[in-house]
Design a protein around this motif. Structure first.
Motif, mmCIF file in Angstrom:
data_model
loop_
_atom_site.group_PDB
_atom_site.id
_atom_site.type_symbol
_atom_site.label_atom_id
_atom_site.label_comp_id
_atom_site.label_asym_id
_atom_site.label_seq_id
_atom_site.Cartn_x
_atom_site.Cartn_y
_atom_site.Cartn_z
ATOM 1 N N ALA A 83 0.123 8.986 5.609
ATOM 2 C CA ALA A 83 -0.448 8.749 4.282
ATOM 3 C C ALA A 83 0.584 9.019 3.185
ATOM 4 O O ALA A 83 0.611 8.319 2.156
ATOM 5 C CB ALA A 83 -1.672 9.641 4.076
ATOM 6 N N SER A 84 1.444 10.010 3.392
ATOM 7 C CA SER A 84 2.479 10.324 2.403
ATOM 8 C C SER A 84 3.456 9.171 2.258
ATOM 9 O O SER A 84 3.916 8.867 1.140
ATOM 10 C CB SER A 84 3.230 11.593 2.822
ATOM 11 N N MET A 87 1.734 6.565 0.134
ATOM 12 C CA MET A 87 1.537 6.965 -1.260
ATOM 13 C C MET A 87 2.840 7.045 -2.050
ATOM 14 O O MET A 87 2.898 6.613 -3.215
ATOM 15 C CB MET A 87 0.820 8.315 -1.302
ATOM 16 N N GLU A 90 5.526 3.590 -1.120
ATOM 17 C CA GLU A 90 4.929 2.319 -1.522
ATOM 18 C C GLU A 90 5.546 1.135 -0.771
ATOM 19 O O GLU A 90 6.130 0.233 -1.359
ATOM 20 C CB GLU A 90 5.078 2.110 -3.030
ATOM 21 N N SER A 100 -0.356 1.997 6.814
ATOM 22 C CA SER A 100 -1.782 2.166 6.490
ATOM 23 C C SER A 100 -2.614 2.256 7.767
ATOM 24 O O SER A 100 -3.515 3.098 7.884
ATOM 25 C CB SER A 100 -2.272 0.984 5.629
#
Length: 321
Positions: A83-84, A87, A90, A100
């Motif tokens: 997830a990092s 986030m 990008e 994802s």
């Protein structure tokens, strides 16, 4: 799945567990007393597993809880890491889809892993095992007994020297098929090494019955061990042939066990001239200086004498000589 099992592996190492091997997709590594075997199998192509046993029972419950919890913790850390990346880095295009999806997979596996499966489930998930250990009930005691028996094997204690109280406890214990199989195999070897072949025969039959509910690898080893017993102590070559023809000798571990089983197969089929070569290979594969392997040498010596046609009543004096 590899991340999850990696968490178990690292915590097991940190908590002083003996790592006996592991599985990563089609690859399986097994190790014992300096002997190693790397094999490839089509079973469970997308599965991973770690096999480890605590070297002692000191603070056993706490160490076990840490090892069990480390798998879900690693899965959660994997989710946070993926997830990092999404986030803060990008990523775009297929990289964004990949990271994802990785995030979702980790969170999904973590959430599902928190739900205990049934108490009677053949394989307990981490949540069920954690609860059983925390409660310290029958399931936890069964697992502790399993580990105590495995510790004797890791310490290479000769079967006749196993603690009498532990043997008595094991004889009265019942649990899951894998634990029951280890108990039966242990008591069979203890009975043989204590010069009680009749009792050993009963435990050998019990081991074979329990192996029917175990995976293919354990079933294969149980059939090989029982076939050896038929040749060495039952004088029943027909039963040995029936069992050993089902055995995949190449997957047996350790290597000396594979050679011993091949020698029993040759003896059961009257290829007496080929037995000594397999016995010698098995003897050379045995580790030196460990008491357990004196028991194995006794079995190999008996195989050799049978191939030579030595009468049964002279086995003891011939083996001593």
């Amino acid at each position: 799945v590899a991340t999850h099992e990696g968490g178990h592996l690292l915590m097991a190492w940190a908590c002083d567990f003996e790592i006996l091997g592991g599985k990563l997709g089609p690859l399986r590594l097994e190790r014992l007393h300096g002997m190693r075997k790397l094999s490839v199998s089509a079973d469970g192509l997308f599965s991973c597993a770690v096999s480890a046993v605590p070297r002692s029972c000191t603070r056993w419950q706490g160490r076990m809880l840490l090892v069990v919890a480390a798998g879900p913790a690693a899965t959660l850390l994997g989710a946070i890491g993926a997830a990092s990346v999404v986030m803060f880095s990008e990523p775009t295009g297929w990289l964004n889809t990949f990271w994802s999806a990785l995030t979702l997979f980790h969170f999904l596996l973590f959430a599902l892993g928190l739900i205990p499966n049934g108490e009677s489930a053949r394989v307990r998930n981490d949540a069920r095992l954690f609860l059983d250990l925390q409660r310290g009930g029958v399931a936890a005691q069964e697992l502790k007994l399993y580990h105590r028996l495995m510790q004797l094997r890791l310490a290479a204690v000769r079967p006749c020297d196993y603690p009498a109280l532990l043997i008595s406890h094991a004889a009265q214990s019942t649990g899951r098929p894998e634990a029951n199989l280890l108990i039966a195999r242990t008591l069979m070897e203890w009975s043989l090494d204590s010069d009680d072949p009749a009792r050993a025969g009963a435990w050998d039959r019990r081991a074979l019955e329990e192996s029917e509910y175990c995976d293919r690898r354990l079933r294969n080893a149980a059939l090989a061990a029982s076939g050896c017993f038929d040749v060495l102590f039952r004088d029943d070559p027909a039963a040995a042939r029936d069992k050993l023809r089902q055995v995949n000798f190449d997957t047996l571990f350790p290597q000396y066990f594979a050679y011993r089983a091949r020698a029993a197969w040759l003896l059961a089929n009257d290829h007496l001239e080929k037995v000594p070569a397999q016995v010698i290979r098995a003897q050379y594969a045995l580790p030196l200086g460990l008491p357990y392997y004196d028991f194995e040498r006794m079995l190999l010596g008996r195989l050799h004498l049978k191939a030579l046609g030595v009468p049964e009543d002279t086995f003891a004096s011939a083996a001593a000589g």
